[in-house]
Write a protein that holds these residues in place. Structure first.
Motif, mmCIF file in Angstrom:
data_model
loop_
_atom_site.group_PDB
_atom_site.id
_atom_site.type_symbol
_atom_site.label_atom_id
_atom_site.label_comp_id
_atom_site.label_asym_id
_atom_site.label_seq_id
_atom_site.Cartn_x
_atom_site.Cartn_y
_atom_site.Cartn_z
ATOM 1 N N LYS A 113 34.471 35.102 44.158
ATOM 2 C CA LYS A 113 35.539 36.063 43.863
ATOM 3 C C LYS A 113 36.075 36.603 45.176
ATOM 4 O O LYS A 113 35.320 37.138 45.980
ATOM 5 N N VAL A 114 37.267 36.506 45.293
ATOM 6 C CA VAL A 114 37.924 36.949 46.533
ATOM 7 C C VAL A 114 38.470 38.336 46.285
ATOM 8 O O VAL A 114 39.196 38.564 45.311
ATOM 9 N N ILE A 115 38.026 39.262 47.119
ATOM 10 C CA ILE A 115 38.456 40.655 46.987
ATOM 11 C C ILE A 115 39.436 40.934 48.128
ATOM 12 O O ILE A 115 39.127 40.701 49.305
ATOM 13 N N GLU A 116 40.490 41.474 47.728
ATOM 14 C CA GLU A 116 41.490 41.842 48.718
ATOM 15 C C GLU A 116 41.054 43.107 49.427
ATOM 16 O O GLU A 116 40.269 43.896 48.911
ATOM 17 N N TRP A 117 41.499 43.251 50.608
ATOM 18 C CA TRP A 117 41.123 44.413 51.412
ATOM 19 C C TRP A 117 41.628 45.697 50.807
ATOM 20 O O TRP A 117 40.967 46.723 50.875
ATOM 21 N N GLU A 118 42.724 45.625 50.187
ATOM 22 C CA GLU A 118 43.254 46.830 49.575
ATOM 23 C C GLU A 118 42.365 47.263 48.405
ATOM 24 O O GLU A 118 42.216 48.455 48.141
ATOM 25 N N ASP A 119 41.773 46.272 47.722
ATOM 26 C CA ASP A 119 40.909 46.617 46.569
ATOM 27 C C ASP A 119 39.459 46.843 46.970
ATOM 28 O O ASP A 119 38.627 47.229 46.137
ATOM 29 N N PHE A 120 39.118 46.545 48.222
ATOM 30 C CA PHE A 120 37.715 46.640 48.628
ATOM 31 C C PHE A 120 37.208 48.077 48.576
ATOM 32 O O PHE A 120 36.108 48.349 48.104
ATOM 33 N N GLU A 121 38.026 48.976 49.070
ATOM 34 C CA GLU A 121 37.604 50.377 49.063
ATOM 35 C C GLU A 121 37.442 50.883 47.633
ATOM 36 O O GLU A 121 36.500 51.620 47.321
#
Length: 355
Positions: free
Chosen positions: A20-28
């Motif tokens: 699953k690839v998590i975007e940096w914007e969604d990581f937080e």
């Protein structure tokens, strides 16, 4: 972004489809969500631990309360049993108290009767002491001897009248059936002449012979007149015995019911079962007393009861002889014992043997 991909690509994952690839914007946002989930998990674990502790404490409290309830139930049962015991003890104590009051009343009555008896006893003791004092004096003893002598003389006089009324004599001559077979030496007349005369004849009462053979064996050829004469002679003997016993103040062990030639003798405690085929000679018993009457006569073919009656009559004669210090001449010597009894009472030794 590229660094995250590199890190993700640098990780050895066997299944490439599950990556699953998590975007940096969604990581937080995901990281915050993970942190909140982790804190919620920790809180849930803490609540679970506290709930477990509370549940264990509650279970322990419940077990303690159950044990205490069991103890209380046992104590209640013990209390009920003790209550029942106390009620029983109270009832017994009440009954014992009532019995004690009744016994107290009875004891009071007995004490009163004892006081009355003690008073009567003291009066009797004073009278006895006075009588003893008078007796031990010379005049009192002499008076007693005089009274005893007068009594013995009166008994002699009455017995002599009975002897005159029913004289027992020796009929000189041969006798086919003698009631007296032999006398002890000197028992009747006291000398050899009297003994020789007694052996030569048979005794009669008022001129009648007492034939004992007919009382032992009954047959068709037995003389009825001899049987009637023997029954009459036994009636005379029974009357004489009852009179002498009343004069000597001796209660007969076997009382006599007088009826002339049809007299009976009573056995209050019969030791033998004697049966008879004739109703006139059967045992006469009443509802109040237990005794048997045996006929002093023969009335039928059964001779057992009549022979037993003669035996009891001779026992009465033996009792009278023993009361004056003499012995019987034998179990079959009715007339001889009666003659010996009259002779001893009319002798001078009867007065000299006063107590």
């Amino acid at each position: 972004m590229e660094q995250i991909r590199k890190v993700s690509s640098g990780t050895d994952v066997p299944d490439q489809d599950n990556e699953k690839v998590i975007e940096w914007e969604d990581f937080e946002h995901d990281l915050a969500r993970l942190v909140s989930l982790s804190s919620a998990l920790n809180e849930a674990k803490e609540k679970k631990r506290s709930l477990r502790q509370k549940l264990e404490d509650h279970i322990q409290v419940n077990s303690e309360s159950l044990s205490r309830l069991n103890e209380l139930e046992e104590m209640r049962q013990k209390l009920e049993s003790k209550k029942v015991k106390m009620e029983n003890i109270s009832m017994r104590s009440r009954i014992a108290k009532e019995n004690a009051s009744k016994k107290k009343e009875q004891l009071g009555v007995e004490v009163e009767s004892l006081l009355v008896a003690g008073t009567a006893l003291s009066v009797s003791r004073r009278r006895l002491q006075e009588s003893s004092r008078l007796l031990f004096e010379e005049k009192g003893y002499i008076q007693l001897r005089k009274l005893q002598k007068m009594l013995r003389m009166r008994q002699q006089c009455m017995t002599s009248q009975v002897s005159m009324l029913y004289p027992v004599k020796i009929s000189v001559g041969p006798a086919q059936e003698q009631e007296l077979e032999s006398y002890p030496a000197g028992s009747l007349a006291g000398n050899s002449a009297g003994l020789k005369q007694a052996n030569q004849g048979s005794l009669t009462i008022l001129g009648l012979h007492l034939t004992m053979l007919s009382f032992k064996k009954m047959s068709f050829f037995t003389d009825k007149k001899e049987i009637q004469k023997s029954a009459t002679a036994l009636g005379y003997v029974a009357h004489a015995v009852s009179l002498i016993a009343s004069y000597l103040h001796v209660p007969l062990r076997y009382p006599v019911r007088l009826g002339g030639s049809h007299s009976y003798i009573i056995d209050n405690a019969p030791s033998m079962d004697v049966t008879s085929s004739d109703s006139s000679s059967s045992a006469m018993s009443t509802a109040n007393t237990k005794h048997m009457e045996f006929p002093l006569f023969l009335d039928g073919q059964d001779t057992t009861r009549a022979a037993y009656a003669v035996f009891l009559l001779n026992k009465d004669l033996e009792q009278l002889l023993n009361s004056i210090g003499a012995k019987s001449l034998g179990p079959s010597h009715v007339l001889a014992n009666l003659r010996e009894l009259s002779r001893i009472i009319q002798s001078s030794t009867f007065i000299d043997s006063m107590i």
